[in-house]
Write a protein that holds these residues in place. Structure first.
Motif, PDB file in Angstrom:
ATOM      1  N   ASP A   1      26.717 -92.869 -18.286  1.00  0.00           N
ATOM      2  CA  ASP A   1      27.164 -93.278 -19.621  1.00  0.00           C
ATOM      3  C   ASP A   1      27.486 -94.779 -19.627  1.00  0.00           C
TER       4      ASP A   1
ATOM      5  N   GLY B   1      21.741 -78.093 -16.408  1.00  0.00           N
ATOM      6  CA  GLY B   1      23.143 -78.404 -16.116  1.00  0.00           C
ATOM      7  C   GLY B   1      23.232 -79.813 -15.566  1.00  0.00           C
ATOM      8  N   CYS B   2      24.240 -80.062 -14.761  1.00  0.00           N
ATOM      9  CA  CYS B   2      24.378 -81.410 -14.209  1.00  0.00           C
ATOM     10  C   CYS B   2      23.247 -81.681 -13.226  1.00  0.00           C
TER      11      CYS B   2
ATOM     12  N   SER C   1      32.904 -89.219 -12.011  1.00  0.00           N
ATOM     13  CA  SER C   1      31.910 -88.345 -12.631  1.00  0.00           C
ATOM     14  C   SER C   1      30.567 -89.064 -12.724  1.00  0.00           C
TER      15      SER C   1
ATOM     16  N   ASN D   1      28.749 -85.175  -8.431  1.00  0.00           N
ATOM     17  CA  ASN D   1      29.661 -86.287  -8.643  1.00  0.00           C
ATOM     18  C   ASN D   1      29.733 -87.080  -7.339  1.00  0.00           C
TER      19      ASN D   1
ATOM     20  N   GLY E   1      30.496 -74.252  -9.799  1.00  0.00           N
ATOM     21  CA  GLY E   1      31.855 -74.355 -10.306  1.00  0.00           C
ATOM     22  C   GLY E   1      31.914 -74.899 -11.717  1.00  0.00           C
ATOM     23  N   ALA E   2      33.084 -74.753 -12.305  1.00  0.00           N
ATOM     24  CA  ALA E   2      33.372 -75.336 -13.626  1.00  0.00           C
ATOM     25  C   ALA E   2      34.871 -75.248 -13.846  1.00  0.00           C
ATOM     26  N   MET E   3      35.382 -76.107 -14.690  1.00  0.00           N
ATOM     27  CA  MET E   3      36.792 -76.086 -15.108  1.00  0.00           C
ATOM     28  C   MET E   3      37.735 -76.121 -13.896  1.00  0.00           C
ATOM     29  N   GLY E   4      37.344 -76.868 -12.881  1.00  0.00           N
ATOM     30  CA  GLY E   4      38.218 -77.047 -11.721  1.00  0.00           C
ATOM     31  C   GLY E   4      38.209 -75.895 -10.726  1.00  0.00           C
TER      32      GLY E   4
ATOM     33  N   GLY F   1      26.189 -87.629 -19.978  1.00  0.00           N
ATOM     34  CA  GLY F   1      25.214 -88.440 -19.253  1.00  0.00           C
ATOM     35  C   GLY F   1      24.577 -87.764 -18.054  1.00  0.00           C
ATOM     36  N   ASN F   2      25.225 -86.719 -17.514  1.00  0.00           N
ATOM     37  CA  ASN F   2      24.665 -86.064 -16.322  1.00  0.00           C
ATOM     38  C   ASN F   2      23.734 -84.903 -16.667  1.00  0.00           C
TER      39      ASN F   2
ATOM     40  N   GLN G   1      29.170 -80.519 -23.568  1.00  0.00           N
ATOM     41  CA  GLN G   1      27.851 -80.280 -22.967  1.00  0.00           C
ATOM     42  C   GLN G   1      26.795 -80.012 -24.041  1.00  0.00           C
TER      43      GLN G   1
ATOM     44  N   GLU H   1      22.052 -82.674  -7.660  1.00  0.00           N
ATOM     45  CA  GLU H   1      22.669 -81.353  -7.505  1.00  0.00           C
ATOM     46  C   GLU H   1      21.594 -80.286  -7.775  1.00  0.00           C
TER      47      GLU H   1
ATOM     48  N   GLY I   1      28.307 -88.320 -14.678  1.00  0.00           N
ATOM     49  CA  GLY I   1      28.062 -88.454 -16.120  1.00  0.00           C
ATOM     50  C   GLY I   1      28.656 -89.741 -16.671  1.00  0.00           C
TER      51      GLY I   1
HETATM   52  N1  EPU Z   1      32.352 -88.635 -19.112  1.00  0.00           N
HETATM   53  C1  EPU Z   1      31.943 -89.727 -19.816  1.00  0.00           C
HETATM   54  N2  EPU Z   1      30.673 -89.773 -20.288  1.00  0.00           N
HETATM   55  C2  EPU Z   1      29.794 -88.773 -20.063  1.00  0.00           C
HETATM   56  C3  EPU Z   1      30.196 -87.645 -19.329  1.00  0.00           C
HETATM   57  C4  EPU Z   1      31.495 -87.587 -18.858  1.00  0.00           C
HETATM   58  O1  EPU Z   1      32.709 -90.668 -20.026  1.00  0.00           O
HETATM   59  O2  EPU Z   1      28.655 -88.885 -20.519  1.00  0.00           O
HETATM   60  C5  EPU Z   1      33.743 -88.559 -18.638  1.00  0.00           C
HETATM   61  C6  EPU Z   1      34.512 -87.480 -19.403  1.00  0.00           C
HETATM   62  O3  EPU Z   1      35.044 -87.968 -20.593  1.00  0.00           O
HETATM   63  C7  EPU Z   1      35.574 -87.069 -18.406  1.00  0.00           C
HETATM   64  C8  EPU Z   1      34.910 -87.307 -17.048  1.00  0.00           C
HETATM   65  O4  EPU Z   1      33.803 -88.165 -17.293  1.00  0.00           O
HETATM   66  O5  EPU Z   1      36.683 -87.937 -18.508  1.00  0.00           O
HETATM   67  C9  EPU Z   1      34.482 -86.000 -16.391  1.00  0.00           C
HETATM   68  O6  EPU Z   1      33.560 -85.328 -17.245  1.00  0.00           O
HETATM   69  P1  EPU Z   1      33.477 -83.708 -17.308  1.00  0.00           P
HETATM   70  O7  EPU Z   1      34.817 -83.166 -17.609  1.00  0.00           O
HETATM   71  O8  EPU Z   1      32.342 -83.345 -18.189  1.00  0.00           O
HETATM   72  O9  EPU Z   1      33.209 -83.290 -15.830  1.00  0.00           O
HETATM   73  P2  EPU Z   1      32.043 -83.680 -14.844  1.00  0.00           P
HETATM   74  O10 EPU Z   1      32.691 -84.114 -13.572  1.00  0.00           O
HETATM   75  O11 EPU Z   1      31.074 -84.619 -15.455  1.00  0.00           O
HETATM   76  C10 EPU Z   1      31.916 -81.296 -13.781  1.00  0.00           C
HETATM   77  C11 EPU Z   1      30.805 -80.448 -13.247  1.00  0.00           C
HETATM   78  C12 EPU Z   1      30.169 -79.624 -14.369  1.00  0.00           C
HETATM   79  C13 EPU Z   1      31.233 -78.774 -15.041  1.00  0.00           C
HETATM   80  C14 EPU Z   1      32.293 -79.733 -15.582  1.00  0.00           C
HETATM   81  C15 EPU Z   1      33.423 -78.998 -16.278  1.00  0.00           C
HETATM   82  C16 EPU Z   1      29.676 -81.611 -11.407  1.00  0.00           C
HETATM   83  C17 EPU Z   1      28.497 -82.442 -11.015  1.00  0.00           C
HETATM   84  N3  EPU Z   1      29.755 -81.309 -12.695  1.00  0.00           N
HETATM   85  O12 EPU Z   1      31.315 -82.280 -14.631  1.00  0.00           O
HETATM   86  O13 EPU Z   1      29.223 -78.751 -13.754  1.00  0.00           O
HETATM   87  O14 EPU Z   1      30.681 -77.991 -16.082  1.00  0.00           O
HETATM   88  O15 EPU Z   1      32.855 -80.501 -14.483  1.00  0.00           O
HETATM   89  O16 EPU Z   1      34.148 -78.268 -15.380  1.00  0.00           O
HETATM   90  O17 EPU Z   1      30.463 -81.233 -10.534  1.00  0.00           O
HETATM   91  C18 EPU Z   1      26.942 -78.334 -13.214  1.00  0.00           C
HETATM   92  O18 EPU Z   1      27.332 -78.246 -12.044  1.00  0.00           O
HETATM   93  O19 EPU Z   1      25.753 -78.154 -13.541  1.00  0.00           O
HETATM   94  C19 EPU Z   1      27.913 -78.712 -14.227  1.00  0.00           C
HETATM   95  C20 EPU Z   1      27.573 -78.951 -15.485  1.00  0.00           C
END
Ligand code: EPU
Length: 304
Positions: free
Chosen positions: A243, A226-227, A237, A231, A144-147, A262-263, A219, A298, A239
């Protein structure tokens, strides 16, 4: 002769249309670009070929796995024993259009699915463009991505069971969770039907551009898988946890926690799987001891 030589010759004779190689380096077939060789590497040209590989491996007692785009995969430095199958052959990666449905072979890249949707003026599939995976891999882990997640935009799946028989199933009969779809842990994804909704060229392009922009800013561009971690809970998150622990930039050999997100662990060029695994352990230990958070991978970790 080794058993891997036996199985190689046997499959080569049975499958004249397939690509077959011995001691195939797998790192270059993953986005993280680390890891050893497959004893035997096969690209079958059809579902019938695929069934032959499966049945032959079973009969000979040789381990066997399917490789997708390798974008969520960490292969250990000792490589993978037995047979690695990839569905990249055109016979298993075609995309065809039927009204608001796109029928896609498991080997098709998600980027190609998104491009076809755009060309056909079907909206709702834009998020797939930024996921560097294949259809089969995306089904298996409900990428998934972008919800949005893969299985939310799929109406039907086609798969092969461990005896080599082919089945089709409506999505209502396919339970899926966050980043997992158990059906494809025991069966091989062969194809999926994606559903979009008719939309204007402009609206589709606008959403695609927004997603690209978000991804571009949040990213890293270096090779990664990827991640690395799921989560830990909705709204938390991994990440952000990493962080907040101050671990961005942490390094083991050529593997570094991305300074952008960070992820992500990026490969600066000369990383080994051992470097990446050490860094993963280090992050998990710190998250556990300092935040009480149990991070779970993951990324799929395979090989010796
Ligand atoms: N954030 C930080 N620091 C970081 C990373 C993130 O403060 O180093 C904060 C961001 O500012 C934001 C929140 O954490 O407020 C969420 O971050 P982000 O929008 O990047 O989403 P995510 O939950 O970290 C998920 C998916 C990604 C996908 C993105 C965008 C998982 C594990 N990860 O990341 O999927 O691209 O949303 O939709 O579900 C993947 O699965 O390989 C992957 C990259």
């Amino acid at each position: 002769m080794h058993r891997s030589d036996d199985i190689f010759h046997e499959l080569k004779a049975l499958l004249p249309g397939a690509l077959a190689r011995r001691n195939e380096p797998l790192g270059k077939r993953t986005t993280l670009r680390v890891g050893g060789c497959a004893d035997v590497y096969i690209e079958p040209s059809s579902e019938a070929d695929m069934a032959v590989v499966l049945r032959t491996c079973k009969e000979e007692g040789v381990p066997f796995m399917v490789l997708g785009r390798g974008s969520n995969l960490l292969i250990r430095d000792g490589g993978v024993r037995g047979v690695v199958v990839c569905l990249a052959h055109p016979g298993l990666s075609a995309i065809s259009v039927d009204g608001r449905h796109l029928r896609c072979g498991a080997g098709a890249k998600l980027k190609a699915v998104a491009a076809k949707a755009r060309e056909t003026l079907l909206g709702g599939l834009e998020f797939l463009e930024g996921i560097p995976g294949s259809v089969g891999g995306a089904l298996r882990m409900n990428a998934g991505a972008m919800g949005s997640a893969t299985l939310e935009v799929v109406t039907q799946v086609r798969f092969m069971d461990d005896a080599g028989n082919v089945h089709e199933r409506n999505i209502a009969q396919v339970p899926a969770q966050y980043r997992s779809c158990p059906l494809f842990k025991t069966n091989i994804a062969l194809a999926a039907t994606f559903q979009g909704h008719p939309d204007s060229r402009e609206a589709i392009a606008k959403r695609a551009a927004e997603y690209n922009q978000t991804r571009w800013l949040s990213q890293p561009k270096e090779p990664s898988a990827g991640c690395i971690f799921k989560n830990p809970s909705p709204g938390l998150s991994a990440g952000k946890v990493i962080d907040d622990l101050g671990l961005k930039g942490a390094r083991r050999g050529g593997a570094v926690v991305s300074t952008v997100h960070g992820n992500f662990i990026v490969n600066e060029g000369a990383a080994t799987a051992a470097d990446v695994l050490e860094l993963i352990d280090f992050i998990k230990t710190r998250a556990r001891s300092e935040r009480g958070v149990e991070l779970r991978e993951e990324v799929e970790i395979i090989g010796e």
